[in-house]
Design a protein around this motif. Structure first.
Motif, PDB file in Angstrom:
ATOM      1  N   GLY A   1       0.827  -1.196   0.000  1.00  0.00           N
ATOM      2  CA  GLY A   1       0.000   0.000   0.000  1.00  0.00           C
ATOM      3  C   GLY A   1       0.864   1.249   0.000  1.00  0.00           C
ATOM      4  O   GLY A   1       2.082   1.188  -0.170  1.00  0.00           O
ATOM      5  N   HIS A   2       0.231   2.397   0.184  1.00  0.00           N
ATOM      6  CA  HIS A   2       0.962   3.664   0.234  1.00  0.00           C
ATOM      7  C   HIS A   2       0.207   4.630   1.131  1.00  0.00           C
ATOM      8  O   HIS A   2      -1.004   4.482   1.363  1.00  0.00           O
ATOM      9  CB  HIS A   2       1.140   4.250  -1.172  1.00  0.00           C
ATOM     10  CG  HIS A   2      -0.144   4.347  -1.948  1.00  0.00           C
ATOM     11  ND1 HIS A   2      -1.050   5.372  -1.788  1.00  0.00           N
ATOM     12  CD2 HIS A   2      -0.684   3.528  -2.880  1.00  0.00           C
ATOM     13  CE1 HIS A   2      -2.073   5.188  -2.595  1.00  0.00           C
ATOM     14  NE2 HIS A   2      -1.872   4.062  -3.270  1.00  0.00           N
ATOM     15  N   ARG A   3       0.917   5.596   1.645  1.00  0.00           N
ATOM     16  CA  ARG A   3       0.301   6.610   2.516  1.00  0.00           C
ATOM     17  C   ARG A   3       1.079   7.914   2.379  1.00  0.00           C
ATOM     18  O   ARG A   3       2.239   7.924   1.945  1.00  0.00           O
ATOM     19  CB  ARG A   3       0.303   6.153   3.972  1.00  0.00           C
ATOM     20  CG  ARG A   3       1.680   5.958   4.584  1.00  0.00           C
ATOM     21  CD  ARG A   3       1.572   5.462   6.023  1.00  0.00           C
ATOM     22  NE  ARG A   3       2.862   5.347   6.678  1.00  0.00           N
ATOM     23  CZ  ARG A   3       3.651   4.276   6.622  1.00  0.00           C
ATOM     24  NH1 ARG A   3       3.264   3.226   5.926  1.00  0.00           N
ATOM     25  NH2 ARG A   3       4.804   4.260   7.248  1.00  0.00           N
ATOM     26  N   THR A   4       0.445   8.989   2.741  1.00  0.00           N
ATOM     27  CA  THR A   4       1.094  10.292   2.723  1.00  0.00           C
ATOM     28  C   THR A   4       2.064  10.395   3.887  1.00  0.00           C
ATOM     29  O   THR A   4       1.738  10.005   5.014  1.00  0.00           O
ATOM     30  CB  THR A   4       0.040  11.407   2.804  1.00  0.00           C
ATOM     31  OG1 THR A   4      -0.879  11.260   1.703  1.00  0.00           O
ATOM     32  CG2 THR A   4       0.692  12.777   2.744  1.00  0.00           C
ATOM     33  N   ALA A   5       3.264  10.893   3.617  1.00  0.00           N
ATOM     34  CA  ALA A   5       4.266  11.064   4.669  1.00  0.00           C
ATOM     35  C   ALA A   5       3.883  12.255   5.544  1.00  0.00           C
ATOM     36  O   ALA A   5       3.179  13.164   5.103  1.00  0.00           O
ATOM     37  CB  ALA A   5       5.636  11.269   4.052  1.00  0.00           C
ATOM     38  N   PRO A   6       4.338  12.284   6.813  1.00  0.00           N
ATOM     39  CA  PRO A   6       3.950  13.363   7.731  1.00  0.00           C
ATOM     40  C   PRO A   6       4.316  14.761   7.235  1.00  0.00           C
ATOM     41  O   PRO A   6       3.528  15.693   7.354  1.00  0.00           O
ATOM     42  CB  PRO A   6       4.713  13.012   9.013  1.00  0.00           C
ATOM     43  CG  PRO A   6       4.948  11.541   8.930  1.00  0.00           C
ATOM     44  CD  PRO A   6       5.125  11.246   7.484  1.00  0.00           C
ATOM     45  N   ASP A   7       5.513  14.945   6.668  1.00  0.00           N
ATOM     46  CA  ASP A   7       5.946  16.282   6.263  1.00  0.00           C
ATOM     47  C   ASP A   7       5.715  16.542   4.776  1.00  0.00           C
ATOM     48  O   ASP A   7       5.067  17.506   4.389  1.00  0.00           O
ATOM     49  CB  ASP A   7       7.435  16.474   6.586  1.00  0.00           C
ATOM     50  CG  ASP A   7       7.688  16.424   8.087  1.00  0.00           C
ATOM     51  OD1 ASP A   7       6.796  16.850   8.838  1.00  0.00           O
ATOM     52  OD2 ASP A   7       8.767  15.939   8.492  1.00  0.00           O
ATOM     53  N   ARG A   8       6.254  15.693   3.958  1.00  0.00           N
ATOM     54  CA  ARG A   8       6.133  15.870   2.513  1.00  0.00           C
ATOM     55  C   ARG A   8       6.335  14.527   1.841  1.00  0.00           C
ATOM     56  O   ARG A   8       7.053  13.665   2.345  1.00  0.00           O
ATOM     57  CB  ARG A   8       7.177  16.868   1.994  1.00  0.00           C
ATOM     58  CG  ARG A   8       7.104  17.106   0.496  1.00  0.00           C
ATOM     59  CD  ARG A   8       8.101  18.142   0.038  1.00  0.00           C
ATOM     60  NE  ARG A   8       7.968  18.363  -1.411  1.00  0.00           N
ATOM     61  CZ  ARG A   8       8.650  19.281  -2.084  1.00  0.00           C
ATOM     62  NH1 ARG A   8       9.522  20.052  -1.459  1.00  0.00           N
ATOM     63  NH2 ARG A   8       8.462  19.411  -3.382  1.00  0.00           N
ATOM     64  N   GLY A   9       5.695  14.335   0.687  1.00  0.00           N
ATOM     65  CA  GLY A   9       5.905  13.123  -0.075  1.00  0.00           C
ATOM     66  C   GLY A   9       5.027  11.979   0.385  1.00  0.00           C
ATOM     67  O   GLY A   9       3.993  12.176   1.045  1.00  0.00           O
TER      68      GLY A   9
END
Length: 202
Positions: A136-144
């Protein structure tokens, strides 16, 4: 200084490394994964984890190259790799591979162009889905974003009987019936028969 974008993962075996977005990064990432599996005593996962790591890192590099507003050249901007060994009490557990890149664009699950077969990795996330337990994938806390996949640790095989060393004696057979007492020497009738036989030979 390149720092890891991953939050702390307390209580679990984890290792991470930050790489530049260069052509040699997939090879370095595979070597890092192989070494970490050896330290965790999981060499049986090496082929699968190395291939998955190469695919995820290659996709992260391509995603980084596609970002137009980076403050520096994309080859200088990092991608990050983290491996986590999840050990469970009632099952063998799994290894999680996480790769971060600066792009907020979610990964493309389709196959890339046919020339990708001749390049380093990049055969698409369809291969990741086929070789991993889940991904899967997820949004990183700061960017990307962070793209991840999980590989199950196969259960340990139960050991068979120990191999016999060359020259070792075979185990003794156990008697199941009681041993009867033997009389001292042959009886008189047997001795007389032997004597009569010897006389007939003269």
């Amino acid at each position: 200084m390149l720092t890891s974008p991953f939050p702390a993962h307390g209580g679990r075996s984890a290792a991470d490394r930050v790489f530049g977005s260069t052509a040699t990064t997939p090879r370095k990432a595979r070597a890092f994964a192989r070494g970490q599996l050896a330290r965790w005593e999981l060499p049986q996962l090496a082929d699968t984890v190395e291939l998955l790591t190469s695919e995820l890192v290659t996709n992260a590099i391509r995603a980084t190259e596609a970002v137009s507003d980076l403050p520096v050249a994309s080859s200088v901007f990092p991608v990050a790799l983290r491996m986590i060994a999840l050990r469970l009490l009632l099952s063998p557990g799994s290894v999680v591979i996480e790769v971060w890149d600066v792009s907020a664009q979610m990964p493309d699950t389709g196959r890339a162009d046919p020339l990708d077969d001749l390049r380093e990795g990049g055969r698409g996330l369809a291969l990741v889905g086929a070789l991993s337990t889940t991904w899967g994938h997820r949004t990183a806390p700061d960017r990307g974003k962070i793209v991840w996949c999980e590989v199950a640790i196969p259960p340990a095989r139960s050991p068979g009987p120990p191999a016999r060393k060359p020259g070792a004696t075979l185990p003794r057979r156990l008697r199941h019936a009681a041993v009867t007492d033997r009389s001292e020497g042959p009886d008189a009738r047997t001795l007389q028969g032997i004597l009569d036989g010897l006389r007939r030979l003269d």
